[in-house]
Design a protein around this motif. Structure first.
Motif, PDB file in Angstrom:
ATOM      1  N   MET A  52       0.844  -1.162   0.000  1.00 45.97           N
ATOM      2  CA  MET A  52       0.000   0.000   0.000  1.00 45.97           C
ATOM      3  C   MET A  52       0.895   1.232   0.000  1.00 45.97           C
ATOM      4  O   MET A  52       1.765   1.373   0.840  1.00 45.97           O
ATOM      5  CB  MET A  52      -0.901  -0.016   1.250  1.00 45.97           C
ATOM      6  N   LYS A  53       0.678   2.074  -0.955  1.00 49.63           N
ATOM      7  CA  LYS A  53       1.398   3.346  -1.031  1.00 49.63           C
ATOM      8  C   LYS A  53       0.916   4.243   0.105  1.00 49.63           C
ATOM      9  O   LYS A  53      -0.270   4.293   0.405  1.00 49.63           O
ATOM     10  CB  LYS A  53       1.136   3.993  -2.390  1.00 49.63           C
ATOM     11  N   ILE A  54       1.838   4.936   0.750  1.00 49.08           N
ATOM     12  CA  ILE A  54       1.514   5.789   1.890  1.00 49.08           C
ATOM     13  C   ILE A  54       1.889   7.231   1.581  1.00 49.08           C
ATOM     14  O   ILE A  54       2.943   7.500   1.000  1.00 49.08           O
ATOM     15  CB  ILE A  54       2.281   5.342   3.152  1.00 49.08           C
ATOM     16  N   SER A  55       1.017   8.139   1.985  1.00 48.06           N
ATOM     17  CA  SER A  55       1.307   9.569   1.896  1.00 48.06           C
ATOM     18  C   SER A  55       0.593  10.255   3.054  1.00 48.06           C
ATOM     19  O   SER A  55      -0.162   9.610   3.796  1.00 48.06           O
ATOM     20  CB  SER A  55       0.838  10.153   0.566  1.00 48.06           C
ATOM     21  N   ILE A  56       0.787  11.550   3.197  1.00 47.19           N
ATOM     22  CA  ILE A  56       0.110  12.265   4.281  1.00 47.19           C
ATOM     23  C   ILE A  56      -1.401  12.284   4.071  1.00 47.19           C
ATOM     24  O   ILE A  56      -2.147  12.568   4.997  1.00 47.19           O
ATOM     25  CB  ILE A  56       0.656  13.697   4.459  1.00 47.19           C
ATOM     26  N   LYS A  57      -1.851  11.945   2.876  1.00 40.51           N
ATOM     27  CA  LYS A  57      -3.283  11.902   2.579  1.00 40.51           C
ATOM     28  C   LYS A  57      -3.881  10.509   2.783  1.00 40.51           C
ATOM     29  O   LYS A  57      -5.074  10.318   2.605  1.00 40.51           O
ATOM     30  CB  LYS A  57      -3.539  12.370   1.151  1.00 40.51           C
ATOM     31  N   TYR A  98      -7.636   4.758   8.802  1.00 43.62           N
ATOM     32  CA  TYR A  98      -8.515   3.604   9.031  1.00 43.62           C
ATOM     33  C   TYR A  98      -8.271   2.494   8.015  1.00 43.62           C
ATOM     34  O   TYR A  98      -8.427   1.314   8.334  1.00 43.62           O
ATOM     35  CB  TYR A  98      -9.981   4.033   9.038  1.00 43.62           C
ATOM     36  N   ASP A  99      -7.874   2.827   6.796  1.00 47.59           N
ATOM     37  CA  ASP A  99      -7.495   1.803   5.817  1.00 47.59           C
ATOM     38  C   ASP A  99      -6.256   1.059   6.300  1.00 47.59           C
ATOM     39  O   ASP A  99      -6.159  -0.159   6.167  1.00 47.59           O
ATOM     40  CB  ASP A  99      -7.228   2.425   4.448  1.00 47.59           C
ATOM     41  N   ILE A 100      -5.294   1.778   6.839  1.00 46.91           N
ATOM     42  CA  ILE A 100      -4.083   1.160   7.388  1.00 46.91           C
ATOM     43  C   ILE A 100      -4.464   0.268   8.560  1.00 46.91           C
ATOM     44  O   ILE A 100      -4.016  -0.879   8.659  1.00 46.91           O
ATOM     45  CB  ILE A 100      -3.067   2.241   7.807  1.00 46.91           C
ATOM     46  N   GLY A 109       2.257  15.392  12.191  1.00 49.61           N
ATOM     47  CA  GLY A 109       1.211  14.697  11.458  1.00 49.61           C
ATOM     48  C   GLY A 109       0.834  13.357  12.059  1.00 49.61           C
ATOM     49  O   GLY A 109       1.277  12.991  13.136  1.00 49.61           O
ATOM     50  N   ASP A 110       0.009  12.601  11.331  1.00 49.79           N
ATOM     51  CA  ASP A 110      -0.473  11.307  11.799  1.00 49.79           C
ATOM     52  C   ASP A 110       0.621  10.255  11.721  1.00 49.79           C
ATOM     53  O   ASP A 110       1.581  10.384  10.957  1.00 49.79           O
ATOM     54  CB  ASP A 110      -1.664  10.862  10.953  1.00 49.79           C
ATOM     55  N   ALA A 111       0.447   9.182  12.515  1.00 52.61           N
ATOM     56  CA  ALA A 111       1.512   8.192  12.622  1.00 52.61           C
ATOM     57  C   ALA A 111       0.950   6.792  12.829  1.00 52.61           C
ATOM     58  O   ALA A 111      -0.208   6.614  13.198  1.00 52.61           O
ATOM     59  CB  ALA A 111       2.427   8.541  13.790  1.00 52.61           C
ATOM     60  N   ILE A 112       1.813   5.786  12.593  1.00 54.22           N
ATOM     61  CA  ILE A 112       1.533   4.423  13.024  1.00 54.22           C
ATOM     62  C   ILE A 112       2.364   4.178  14.281  1.00 54.22           C
ATOM     63  O   ILE A 112       3.449   4.735  14.432  1.00 54.22           O
ATOM     64  CB  ILE A 112       1.873   3.375  11.941  1.00 54.22           C
ATOM     65  N   VAL A 113       1.839   3.364  15.178  1.00 56.17           N
ATOM     66  CA  VAL A 113       2.540   3.008  16.409  1.00 56.17           C
ATOM     67  C   VAL A 113       2.886   1.533  16.308  1.00 56.17           C
ATOM     68  O   VAL A 113       2.039   0.713  15.933  1.00 56.17           O
ATOM     69  CB  VAL A 113       1.664   3.285  17.649  1.00 56.17           C
ATOM     70  N   TYR A 114       4.129   1.179  16.666  1.00 59.85           N
ATOM     71  CA  TYR A 114       4.588  -0.192  16.468  1.00 59.85           C
ATOM     72  C   TYR A 114       5.595  -0.603  17.535  1.00 59.85           C
ATOM     73  O   TYR A 114       6.076   0.214  18.315  1.00 59.85           O
ATOM     74  CB  TYR A 114       5.240  -0.328  15.089  1.00 59.85           C
ATOM     75  N   ASP A 133       6.946  10.418   6.705  1.00 63.93           N
ATOM     76  CA  ASP A 133       8.261   9.800   6.562  1.00 63.93           C
ATOM     77  C   ASP A 133       8.204   8.428   5.895  1.00 63.93           C
ATOM     78  O   ASP A 133       9.227   7.790   5.699  1.00 63.93           O
ATOM     79  CB  ASP A 133       8.922   9.650   7.938  1.00 63.93           C
ATOM     80  N   MET A 134       6.990   7.978   5.555  1.00 62.25           N
ATOM     81  CA  MET A 134       6.810   6.640   4.994  1.00 62.25           C
ATOM     82  C   MET A 134       6.481   6.693   3.511  1.00 62.25           C
ATOM     83  O   MET A 134       5.857   7.635   3.046  1.00 62.25           O
ATOM     84  CB  MET A 134       5.680   5.924   5.740  1.00 62.25           C
ATOM     85  N   ASN A 135       6.919   5.653   2.802  1.00 58.84           N
ATOM     86  CA  ASN A 135       6.644   5.535   1.377  1.00 58.84           C
ATOM     87  C   ASN A 135       5.570   4.483   1.118  1.00 58.84           C
ATOM     88  O   ASN A 135       4.651   4.691   0.359  1.00 58.84           O
ATOM     89  CB  ASN A 135       7.931   5.188   0.638  1.00 58.84           C
ATOM     90  N   ARG A 136       5.722   3.311   1.770  1.00 59.59           N
ATOM     91  CA  ARG A 136       4.715   2.256   1.600  1.00 59.59           C
ATOM     92  C   ARG A 136       4.791   1.276   2.757  1.00 59.59           C
ATOM     93  O   ARG A 136       5.769   1.231   3.497  1.00 59.59           O
ATOM     94  CB  ARG A 136       4.862   1.579   0.245  1.00 59.59           C
ATOM     95  N   ILE A 137       3.733   0.482   2.867  1.00 63.44           N
ATOM     96  CA  ILE A 137       3.634  -0.524   3.919  1.00 63.44           C
ATOM     97  C   ILE A 137       3.001  -1.770   3.311  1.00 63.44           C
ATOM     98  O   ILE A 137       2.063  -1.669   2.507  1.00 63.44           O
ATOM     99  CB  ILE A 137       2.816   0.022   5.111  1.00 63.44           C
ATOM    100  N   GLU A 138       3.544  -2.939   3.669  1.00 62.04           N
ATOM    101  CA  GLU A 138       3.024  -4.206   3.165  1.00 62.04           C
ATOM    102  C   GLU A 138       3.128  -5.254   4.252  1.00 62.04           C
ATOM    103  O   GLU A 138       3.988  -5.164   5.128  1.00 62.04           O
ATOM    104  CB  GLU A 138       3.825  -4.667   1.945  1.00 62.04           C
TER     105      GLU A 138
END
Length: 78
Positions: free
Chosen positions: A1-6, A10-12, A46-51, A67-72
Motif C-alpha cells: 500500500m502506497k503511503i502519503s500524508i493523505k 482507518y485503511d491502514i 502529522g499522523d503516525a503508526i505506532v509499532y 516519513d513513509m513511502n509504503r507498507i506491506e
C-alpha cells in the motif's frame, strides 16, 4: 500500500492492525515492525503508526506518515 500524508489511517488499521509489516521509509530504510495502533496527532509532525519490534501488545515507537513511502504485510521467506 502506497503511503502519503493523505492516506486514510482507518485503511491502514483495517489491513495491518496487530500484524507484522514491512515499512519502507522515504530515506530508503525498510523496517520490519508489529503494527499496534494509528495515532491522530495534532502537532506539526502529522499522523503516525505506532509499532514495536517484539510482537507484543506493548507500545514502542511511532513513524509519521510523512516519513513513509509504503507498507506491506511481512512475508516470511521459506
Amino acid at each position: 500500500m502506497k503511503i502519503s500524508i493523505k492516506s486514510n489511517l482507518y485503511d491502514i488499521w483495517d489491513k495491518f492492525h496487530c500484524k507484522w509489516v514491512n515499512v519502507w521509509l522515504n530515506n530508503g530504510k525498510i523496517l520490519k515492525v508489529f503494527l499496534l495502533d494509528i495515532d491522530f496527532l495534532e502537532d506539526n509532525e502529522g499522523d503516525a503508526i505506532v509499532y514495536n519490534t517484539t510482537g507484543s501488545l506493548d507500545y514502542g515507537n511511532a513513524n509519521y506518515l510523512k516519513d513513509m513511502n509504503r507498507i506491506e504485510l511481512y512475508k516470511h521467506k521459506e
